[in-house]
Design an enzyme around this catalytic site. Structure first.
Site, PDB file in Angstrom:
ATOM      1  N   HIS A 292     -13.280   1.927 -15.243  1.00  0.00           N
ATOM      2  CA  HIS A 292     -12.541   2.679 -14.230  1.00  0.00           C
ATOM      3  C   HIS A 292     -12.020   3.980 -14.830  1.00  0.00           C
ATOM      4  CE1 HIS A 292     -11.861  -0.216 -10.870  1.00  0.00           C
ATOM      5  NE2 HIS A 292     -12.117  -1.113 -11.817  1.00  0.00           N
ATOM      6  N   HIS A 335      -2.287  -4.773 -13.765  1.00  0.00           N
ATOM      7  CA  HIS A 335      -1.577  -3.599 -14.278  1.00  0.00           C
ATOM      8  C   HIS A 335      -0.081  -3.862 -14.348  1.00  0.00           C
ATOM      9  CE1 HIS A 335      -0.925   1.071 -13.772  1.00  0.00           C
ATOM     10  NE2 HIS A 335      -0.998   0.711 -15.045  1.00  0.00           N
ATOM     11  N   GLU A 341       5.096   2.234  -7.929  1.00  0.00           N
ATOM     12  CA  GLU A 341       3.959   2.422  -7.032  1.00  0.00           C
ATOM     13  C   GLU A 341       4.298   1.904  -5.637  1.00  0.00           C
ATOM     14  OE1 GLU A 341       0.363   0.760  -8.578  1.00  0.00           O
ATOM     15  OE2 GLU A 341       0.796   1.344 -10.644  1.00  0.00           O
ATOM     16  N   HIS A 365       5.396  -1.937  -5.954  1.00  0.00           N
ATOM     17  CA  HIS A 365       5.311  -2.562  -7.270  1.00  0.00           C
ATOM     18  C   HIS A 365       6.135  -1.694  -8.211  1.00  0.00           C
ATOM     19  CE1 HIS A 365       1.274  -4.125  -5.609  1.00  0.00           C
ATOM     20  NE2 HIS A 365       2.235  -5.002  -5.373  1.00  0.00           N
ATOM     21  N   HIS A 371       1.028  -6.439 -11.168  1.00  0.00           N
ATOM     22  CA  HIS A 371       0.346  -6.424  -9.875  1.00  0.00           C
ATOM     23  C   HIS A 371      -1.154  -6.322 -10.118  1.00  0.00           C
ATOM     24  CE1 HIS A 371       1.373  -2.262 -10.979  1.00  0.00           C
ATOM     25  NE2 HIS A 371       0.231  -1.908 -10.404  1.00  0.00           N
TER      26      HIS A 371
END
Length: 443
Positions: A292, A335, A341, A365, A371
């Site tokens: 990613h 993460h 977030e 989060h 999360h």
């Protein structure tokens, strides 16, 4: 509204006259002894006079009456709009909200200002450093009322229903999958056309700007030419019953009366304007080999802090795109983050949680709260055949990411009655796949 015109470009020096008054912009100076058409000149400063030129924001407005002509401000009811971050005890849990309720017009008429509800935030408007996240849920247009935020900038994300925003600079129609920014001090009024809902990111002490592109180069992500500013439009309208100007100041609301419409700007020029942007124009960059890239590659706008590379807030989207990464778990990874977030969903289904996270709802989060994909998503994508595939087709999720540790308000935790207390259960079925006897497969 058909026929609305716009000027193109992000942060450009622009100039506009209402075509009913040609020549209304003074030539060669900002503040002539007598303005064309007998107008008043007024400067709106969005930065300190001595800011470096790239960060210097100001516009000159040429108006029928100056904005100083009003009765004194008096305190007004704040409703669920707040900057009190200590109403309830902190909650470090993963939080998710079901779609926030829109009041029925048959039961109560609620306009944009009355429908503002603060979900979470941090910092302080007085010290010009902080963030607020609000929902707006309304069903009726503002009539002889306008709003002015002295504390900061509003980034508005409509989710249900288009909104017609009249500003001192002109009119903008903003539909779901578009955003707009109304910068500090700009007066505006909102017309709606039925049940309307959306999200607001408010930042104190900084303005939104395009993120630096670094090795990406000169082009990509949100391109400057796709940002649109309104063109000058005015009304010369007396309001004998009183026009109300609502001012958000130091986290509270105040109201004053005047006998004319504030949307009396015949012409303007400058680089400090409201603007809108259509999210479909975002040029998506994604991994084309393996692993990613971090979600910062999806940043549309950022409000920078004084620390290099650290934002007061970023506005990030997760738009339709191709997923082609080989040998890779393609959904978002698990993460824990030093940033907060807050996520919302404009339409569709978010890839990491196909169920439960709904359009018009939200999740938070918080800093260092774990999360990631729910159990169903993990199992499905751990065994999926990795072919090129469209991701998030028909979907638009977004994130307000902030370096602030945000507190949730009493309205967010209790009053709204939309907190999904079963959210944590989406991770409960996760099971261990650990095999101490695992050996690499022979190639």
């Amino acid at each position: 509204m058909a026929g609305l015109k716009y000027l193109s470009g992000f942060g450009n020096e622009l100039a506009s006259e209402d075509p009913r008054c040609p020549g209304s912009l003074p030539e060669g100076q900002n503040n002539p002894q007598v303005c064309p058409y007998g107008l008043y000149s007024e400067q709106l400063s969005g930065s300190a006079f001595t800011c470096p030129r790239p960060a210097n924001k100001r516009s000159w407005l040429y108006r029928i009456l100056p904005s100083v002509k009003h009765k004194p401000f008096t305190p007004a009811p704040c409703g669920d709009l707040t900057e009190n971050w200590n109403e309830v005890e902190p909650d470090p849990n993963q939080l998710r909200w079901l779609p926030f309720a829109i009041p029925k017009s048959t039961e109560k008429k609620v306009d944009f200002v009355a429908g503002l509800h603060t979900v979470c935030g941090a910092g302080d408007a007085k010290s010009r450093n902080g963030i607020g996240i609000h929902m707006f849920t309304c069903n009726t247009s503002m009539v002889d009322r306008c709003f002015n935020n002295s504390d900061g900038d509003f980034l508005i994300v409509p989710q249900q229903g288009e909104i017609l925003i009249t500003t001192e600079f002109g009119k903008m129609m903003v539909e779901p999958n578009e955003i707009c920014v109304i910068q500090q001090g700009m007066r505006f009024s909102v017309d709606v056309f039925g049940a309307t809902r959306g999200y607001i990111l408010e930042v104190y002490g900084a303005h939104f700007e395009l993120p630096d592109l670094g090795p990406i180069g000169a082009n990509g992500l949100a391109n400057p030419r796709d940002f649109l500013c309104p063109v000058a439009w005015y009304e010369d309208r007396e309001v004998s019953t009183g026009y109300t100007v609502i001012n958000k100041y130091q986290g509270k609301l105040f109201a004053c009366q005047q006998d004319f419409s504030p949307f009396n700007v015949v012409a303007w020029h400058g680089n400090y304007t409201p603007y809108k942007y259509n999210l479909k124009n975002f040029m998506v960059i994604n991994c084309v080999a393996f692993d990613h890239a971090d979600p910062s590659i999806f940043t549309v706008l950022t409000a920078k802090s004084t620390r290099p590379g650290v934002a007061i807030a970023d506005f990030v989207i997760f738009p339709p795109r191709w997923g082609v990464a080989d040998h890779t778990f393609r959904p978002p990874y698990y993460h824990r983050n030093c940033m907060s977030e807050f996520m919302g969903l404009i339409k569709g289904h978010y890839e990491a949680k196909e169920e439960g996270f709904q359009p018009g709802g939200a999740s938070l989060h918080s800093i260092m709260t774990p999360h990631g994909p729910d159990a169903e998503c993990f199992e499905k994508n751990s065994t999926a055949e990795l072919r090129p595939e469209r991701v998030a087709e028909g979907t638009m999720a977004f994130m307000f990411e902030s370096s602030f540790s945000m507190a949730v308000t009493k309205w967010g935790l209790q009053t709204c009655q939309k907190l999904d207390k079963s959210y944590y259960q989406c991770w409960e079925p996760l099971r261990s796949h650990f095999n101490p006897n695992w050996k690499p497969s022979k190639q």
